[in-house]
Design a protein around this motif. Sequence first.
Motif, short mmCIF file in Angstrom:
data_model
loop_
_atom_site.label_atom_id
_atom_site.label_comp_id
_atom_site.label_asym_id
_atom_site.label_seq_id
_atom_site.Cartn_x
_atom_site.Cartn_y
_atom_site.Cartn_z
N ILE A 14 0.81 -1.21 0.00
CA ILE A 14 0.00 0.00 0.00
C ILE A 14 0.85 1.27 0.00
N VAL A 15 2.01 1.24 0.67
CA VAL A 15 2.84 2.45 0.71
C VAL A 15 3.34 2.83 -0.68
N PRO A 16 3.95 1.91 -1.44
CA PRO A 16 4.37 2.32 -2.79
C PRO A 16 3.19 2.63 -3.71
N PHE A 17 2.04 1.97 -3.48
CA PHE A 17 0.87 2.30 -4.30
C PHE A 17 0.45 3.74 -4.06
N LEU A 18 0.40 4.14 -2.80
CA LEU A 18 0.04 5.52 -2.48
C LEU A 18 1.08 6.50 -3.02
N GLN A 19 2.31 6.08 -3.08
CA GLN A 19 3.38 6.95 -3.55
C GLN A 19 3.37 7.12 -5.07
N PHE A 20 3.09 6.04 -5.80
CA PHE A 20 3.30 6.08 -7.24
C PHE A 20 2.03 6.13 -8.08
N SER A 21 0.89 5.73 -7.54
CA SER A 21 -0.31 5.68 -8.38
C SER A 21 -0.73 7.08 -8.81
N PRO A 22 -0.99 7.28 -10.10
CA PRO A 22 -1.43 8.59 -10.57
C PRO A 22 -2.94 8.79 -10.40
N ARG A 23 -3.65 7.79 -9.89
CA ARG A 23 -5.12 7.86 -9.80
C ARG A 23 -5.53 8.29 -8.39
N ARG A 24 -5.92 9.54 -8.29
CA ARG A 24 -6.21 10.14 -6.99
C ARG A 24 -7.34 9.42 -6.26
N ALA A 25 -8.39 9.06 -6.98
CA ALA A 25 -9.55 8.42 -6.34
C ALA A 25 -9.15 7.09 -5.70
N LEU A 26 -8.31 6.33 -6.40
CA LEU A 26 -7.86 5.05 -5.84
C LEU A 26 -6.94 5.27 -4.65
N ARG A 27 -6.07 6.27 -4.75
CA ARG A 27 -5.19 6.56 -3.62
C ARG A 27 -6.01 6.95 -2.39
N GLN A 28 -7.04 7.75 -2.60
CA GLN A 28 -7.88 8.18 -1.48
C GLN A 28 -8.60 6.99 -0.85
N LYS A 29 -9.14 6.11 -1.69
CA LYS A 29 -9.85 4.94 -1.17
C LYS A 29 -8.91 4.05 -0.36
N ALA A 30 -7.70 3.84 -0.88
CA ALA A 30 -6.74 3.00 -0.16
C ALA A 30 -6.29 3.68 1.13
N TYR A 31 -6.08 4.98 1.07
CA TYR A 31 -5.62 5.72 2.25
C TYR A 31 -6.66 5.69 3.36
N GLU A 32 -7.92 5.77 3.00
CA GLU A 32 -8.99 5.82 4.00
C GLU A 32 -9.43 4.45 4.50
N ALA A 33 -8.87 3.40 3.92
CA ALA A 33 -9.28 2.03 4.31
C ALA A 33 -8.92 1.75 5.76
#
Length: 238
Positions: free
Chosen positions: A219-238
Amino acid sequence: MNVLLEPWDTPFGLPPFARIRDEDFAPAFDEALRLARARIHEIATGDGADFDAVIGALELAERELDQVAGVFYNLSGADSNPTREALMRDLAPKMSEFSSEITNNKPLFAKIETLWQARESAGLNPEQLRVLELYRRMFLRAGAQLEGAAAERLTVVKSRLASLGTTFSQNLLADERDWFMELAEADLEGLPDFVTSAARAAGAERGLGPVVTLSRSLIVPFLQFSPRRALRQKAYEA
């Protein structure tokens, strides 16, 4: 003899993991605690009162327990399973009780305090003085000078905290295991190869396509590298 209590004739003294089974841990802990209690009782009640007889002996009193616990807690932290988690819950109050027995041992603390008060004339080297200081501090902070109801209350509190801490850690681990977010192939765009490989591997374990889990290495590298804000927000708030 239980493999966890044996001397290990292995490269660098590493645990022989191939020979260790989950069912070995509980009896190994029981025996290691028994041996440690016997040694500590002997230290506290024996005639020896110099540094080697007290502090030096305490350093070695829990050697089997250190060996068993070192394997168990490292293995549980890296590769947990329901059997190991159940044993962790069972061990939490037992280990806390053992710790309290030591720090509440008045004859033992009296020997440590006597050594401390005579430290200037005991001929101790700097390393010995430091170890003595740390032992005395540990006992004081653990309530060695408390008496009666206050000492009993502290023992209960420490046991409860140990159990709650274990439960909390296991709840976090369960959340990490259970939550995941499925990704479409397009969602992998912009991610480094090591992240996409990890996402595919995590999905394959679940019979799915690529997923993001709460595993920190994913999850940490996904949050760092993913260009898709909506997915980053969903993962961050999980």
